[in-house]
Design an enzyme around this catalytic site. Structure first.
Site, short mmCIF file in Angstrom:
data_model
loop_
_atom_site.label_atom_id
_atom_site.label_comp_id
_atom_site.label_asym_id
_atom_site.label_seq_id
_atom_site.Cartn_x
_atom_site.Cartn_y
_atom_site.Cartn_z
N SER A 143 0.87 -1.19 0.00
CA SER A 143 0.00 0.00 0.00
C SER A 143 0.90 1.23 0.00
O SER A 143 2.08 1.13 0.37
CB SER A 143 -0.86 0.00 1.27
OG SER A 143 -1.49 1.24 1.46
N TYR A 156 -2.12 -0.57 10.74
CA TYR A 156 -2.19 -0.96 9.32
C TYR A 156 -0.92 -0.48 8.60
O TYR A 156 -0.31 -1.23 7.83
CB TYR A 156 -3.44 -0.34 8.69
CG TYR A 156 -3.61 -0.60 7.20
CD1 TYR A 156 -4.12 -1.81 6.73
CD2 TYR A 156 -3.27 0.37 6.25
CE1 TYR A 156 -4.28 -2.04 5.38
CE2 TYR A 156 -3.44 0.15 4.89
CZ TYR A 156 -3.95 -1.07 4.46
OH TYR A 156 -4.11 -1.30 3.12
N1 LIG Z 1 -8.83 -0.49 -1.06
C1 LIG Z 1 -7.79 0.30 -0.87
O1 LIG Z 1 -7.91 1.55 -0.83
C2 LIG Z 1 -6.43 -0.30 -0.69
C3 LIG Z 1 -5.31 0.55 -0.78
C4 LIG Z 1 -4.04 0.02 -0.63
C5 LIG Z 1 -3.87 -1.34 -0.40
N2 LIG Z 1 -4.98 -2.14 -0.29
C6 LIG Z 1 -4.74 -3.56 -0.04
O2 LIG Z 1 -5.29 -4.31 -1.10
C7 LIG Z 1 -5.56 -5.64 -0.64
C8 LIG Z 1 -6.94 -6.06 -1.14
O3 LIG Z 1 -7.92 -5.24 -0.53
P1 LIG Z 1 -9.22 -4.70 -1.29
O4 LIG Z 1 -9.09 -3.23 -1.33
O5 LIG Z 1 -9.43 -5.45 -2.55
O6 LIG Z 1 -10.28 -5.00 -0.15
P2 LIG Z 1 -11.50 -6.03 -0.11
O7 LIG Z 1 -11.98 -5.95 1.30
O8 LIG Z 1 -12.44 -5.75 -1.23
O9 LIG Z 1 -10.82 -7.45 -0.37
C9 LIG Z 1 -10.05 -8.12 0.57
C10 LIG Z 1 -10.37 -9.60 0.48
O10 LIG Z 1 -9.53 -10.29 1.41
C11 LIG Z 1 -10.32 -11.26 2.07
N3 LIG Z 1 -9.74 -11.57 3.39
C12 LIG Z 1 -9.72 -10.79 4.49
N4 LIG Z 1 -9.15 -11.43 5.50
C13 LIG Z 1 -8.77 -12.65 5.03
C14 LIG Z 1 -8.15 -13.77 5.61
N5 LIG Z 1 -7.77 -13.78 6.90
N6 LIG Z 1 -7.91 -14.85 4.84
C15 LIG Z 1 -8.28 -14.87 3.55
N7 LIG Z 1 -8.91 -13.84 2.94
C16 LIG Z 1 -9.15 -12.74 3.68
C17 LIG Z 1 -11.70 -10.63 2.22
O11 LIG Z 1 -12.72 -11.59 2.45
C18 LIG Z 1 -11.83 -9.91 0.89
O12 LIG Z 1 -12.45 -10.70 -0.09
C19 LIG Z 1 -5.41 -5.60 0.88
O13 LIG Z 1 -4.16 -6.17 1.23
C20 LIG Z 1 -5.41 -4.12 1.20
O14 LIG Z 1 -4.70 -3.82 2.37
C21 LIG Z 1 -6.24 -1.66 -0.45
#
Ligand SMILES: NC(=O)c1ccc[n+]([C@@H]2O[C@H](COP(=O)([O-])OP(=O)(O)OC[C@H]3O[C@@H](n4cnc5c(N)ncnc54)[C@H](O)[C@@H]3O)[C@@H](O)[C@H]2O)c1
Length: 249
Positions: A143, A156
């Site tokens: 991130s 985080y």
């Molecule tokens: N959305 C943002 O703004 C953003 C920004 C930077 C980084 N990220 C990172 O991107 C990645 C994906 O997030 P996203 O934005 O697609 O969010 P999201 O919540 O849409 O997807 C995350 C997925 O991970 C799954 N998950 C959560 N805990 C889990 C576990 N213990 N075991 C297996 N699966 C699990 C959830 O069920 C979900 O389907 C994450 O690592 C997040 O930190 C997101």
């Protein structure tokens, strides 16, 4: 010809925004997929979408914080498809929002268990198979919080700094043996993690942190992941690729 034909990919967090977008792109490119998430219903939606592109798709409901469950899913991948070539270790959570001194320690531990140990569990299970096959490509989702801090998401932020560290550490250990390890660093992305989570004023202020003036769509992050996973990024390893609308420039 697609770089991904005859490749087997392992994607965690496949039920959510970025993981679903990566899974979709990989399926379109002809990869075989092992899709992993803790949310069975969301996982099946992603699988149905990927199968619609004609892909060979398997799913496994896994809590990535549990090393045995992760190892079982990786072993199942190799048993089912015969190999594991590429991995997007992407699942993560944001956790509670609040100042550091008051941060609930059990929530902090859960964040580390999922965001940091989850990525470590995946790489520990994947790398031996990749070494045995002569190589592989891993992309971890970090991130912008892996390099800078904003108020009230301190734990985080620490976990995402650790994901960048783990990425570099794995790249240092295995790049000489044919395994490239990189990470993608998104700015704010419109996914389940962010959609509907802020009032309109906060959302506008967050969007304005990006010189591009908006949140990313998950597909914009997935395109960078695809590049890092594939052979077109053959000289990239240990790197952090920012897809952040200019947020950290
Ligand atoms: N959305 C943002 O703004 C953003 C920004 C930077 C980084 N990220 C990172 O991107 C990645 C994906 O997030 P996203 O934005 O697609 O969010 P999201 O919540 O849409 O997807 C995350 C997925 O991970 C799954 N998950 C959560 N805990 C889990 C576990 N213990 N075991 C297996 N699966 C699990 C959830 O069920 C979900 O389907 C994450 O690592 C997040 O930190 C997101």
């Amino acid at each position: 010809m697609s770089d991904f034909l005859s490749k087997t990919a392992f994607v965690t967090g496949a039920g959510g925004g970025i993981g679903r977008a990566t899974s979709d792109l990989l399926a379109r490119e002809g990869a075989s997929l092992m899709l992993v998430d803790i949310d069975a219903a969301a996982l099946e939606e992603t699988a149905a979408q990927a199968k619609a592109h004609g892909g060979d798709v398997a799913t496994s409901v896994v809590d990535i914080a549990n090393d045995e469950q992760v190892k079982r899913a990786v072993d199942e991948t190799v048993a089912h498809f015969g190999r594991i070539d590429i991995a997007h270790n992407n699942a993560g959570i944001l956790g509670p929002i609040g100042p550091l001194a008051d941060y609930d320690l059990s929530a902090a531990r859960q964040l580390f268990d999922i965001n940091v140990f989850g990525v470590l569990h995946c790489m520990q299970a994947q790398i031996p198979h990749m070494l045995a096959a002569g190589g592989g490509s891993i992309v971890n989702t970090a991130s912008v919080s892996g390099v800078h801090a904003v108020p009230h998401i301190g734990v985080y932020t620490a976990t995402k700094h650790a994901v960048i560290g783990l990425t570099k550490a794995a790249a240092a250990d295995y790049s000489g043996q044919g395994i490239r390890v990189n990470c993608v660093c998104p700015g704010f992305v419109l996914t389940g993690m962010t959609r509907g989570k802020f009032d309109a004023e906060t959302e506008a202020a967050l969007a304005a942190q990006h010189p591009i003036g908006r949140f990313a769509e998950p597909e914009e992050v997935a395109e960078a992941v695809l590049w890092l996973l594939g052979g077109k990024s053959s000289f990239a390893t240990g790197s952090s690729v920012f897809v952040d609308g200019g947020q950290t420039m």
